[in-house]
Scaffold this motif. Structure first.
Motif: not given
Length: 203
Positions: A24-51
Motif C-alpha cells: 500500500s505504499g503508493r496509496f500512503f504517498i498519494w493520500w498523505g501528499s493530498l491531505a498535506s496540501l488540503a491541510l495547508l490550503a485549510h490553514w491559508f484560508i483560515l488565516t486569511g492569507r488566501a483571501g
C-alpha cells in the motif's frame, strides 16, 4: 512421507505469505501528499492569507475526497496480480484502511449534520484530523499484527502521540500546520518505506 512433505510445503507457503511485503505504499504517498496540501490550503484560508471566505474549506475537503478517490482507483489497477497481494497482511491492510476511511467520512458527515442543526460549534471540526491520526494508530497496529513491518508498531505510537499533542491546538490555525507535518510523518514517510520494500517488477 508424501503427506509430511505436503504439510511442510503448505507451512512454508503460509510463512512466506506472512512475510509478503505490504503493497500500500503508493496509496500512503498519494493520500498523505493530498491531505498535506488540503491541510495547508485549510490553514491559508483560515488565516486569511488566501483571501477566501472560510466557507471555502468545505470545497477544499470535498475536492480532496473526490480527487483522492479517483487517484486511488487509478493506482489500484494491476495491484491484484502483484506478488503477495493475497497474503493475510495485504488483505488486512486493505480492509483496515478502507474501514478507517469510512469511519472518518461517517464522523465528518455526523459533524456536518450536527452543525447544520445548530447543535455544535464549528471548532469541533478541528477534531477530524486528530480522529484521523488516532485511526492511523489503530491501522498500523492491525497491519503489524498481520505480518506487516515491525516499524509500523512504532508508527502507531507516533500517531497516537501526535493526536494527543495536536489536541492542545484545537481552536487555533496552528493545528493545521501541525497536522501537515504529522501527515507527512505518518503517511508519506511510511509510504516511501513500503514502496522501497516492494519486490521489483518482473520483466
Amino acid at each position: 512421507m508424501s503427506s509430511d512433505a505436503d504439510l511442510s510445503y503448505l507451512r512454508e507457503m503460509a510463512e512466506a505469505g506472512e512475510r509478503a511485503p505490504i503493497l500500500s505504499g503508493r496509496f500512503f504517498i498519494w493520500w498523505g501528499s493530498l491531505a498535506s496540501l488540503a491541510l495547508l490550503a485549510h490553514w491559508f484560508i483560515l488565516t486569511g492569507r488566501a483571501g477566501l471566505p472560510i466557507e471555502q474549506v468545505g470545497l477544499v475537503w470535498l475536492s480532496f475526497g473526490v480527487v483522492g478517490s479517483i487517484g486511488s482507483g487509478v493506482l489500484r489497477k494491476g495491484m491484484s496480480v502483484k506478488p503477495g497481494s493475497g497474503s493475510a497482511g495485504n488483505r488486512g491492510d486493505r480492509a483496515v484502511w478502507h474501514a478507517m476511511f469510512i469511519s472518518i467520512v461517517a464522523y465528518t458527515l455526523g459533524l456536518v449534520a450536527a452543525l447544520s442543526m445548530g447543535r455544535i460549534e464549528q471548532t469541533l471540526f478541528d477534531t477530524i484530523p486528530l480522529f484521523s491520526l488516532a485511526s492511523y494508530g489503530i491501522a498500523f497496529t492491525t497491519v503489524a499484527a498481520l505480518g506487516g513491518p515491525r516499524w509500523m508498531k512504532v508508527m502507531a505510537w507516533i500517531s497516537w502521540i501526535l493526536c494527543a499533542v495536536g489536541t492542545s491546538f484545537i481552536g487555533t490555525a496552528g493545528l493545521y500546520l501541525f497536522c501537515v507535518l504529522s501527515v507527512l510523518l505518518v503517511a508519506v514517510v511510511p509510504g516511501v518505506l513500503l514502496l522501497r520494500a516492494e519486490p521489483a517488477a518482473e520483466s
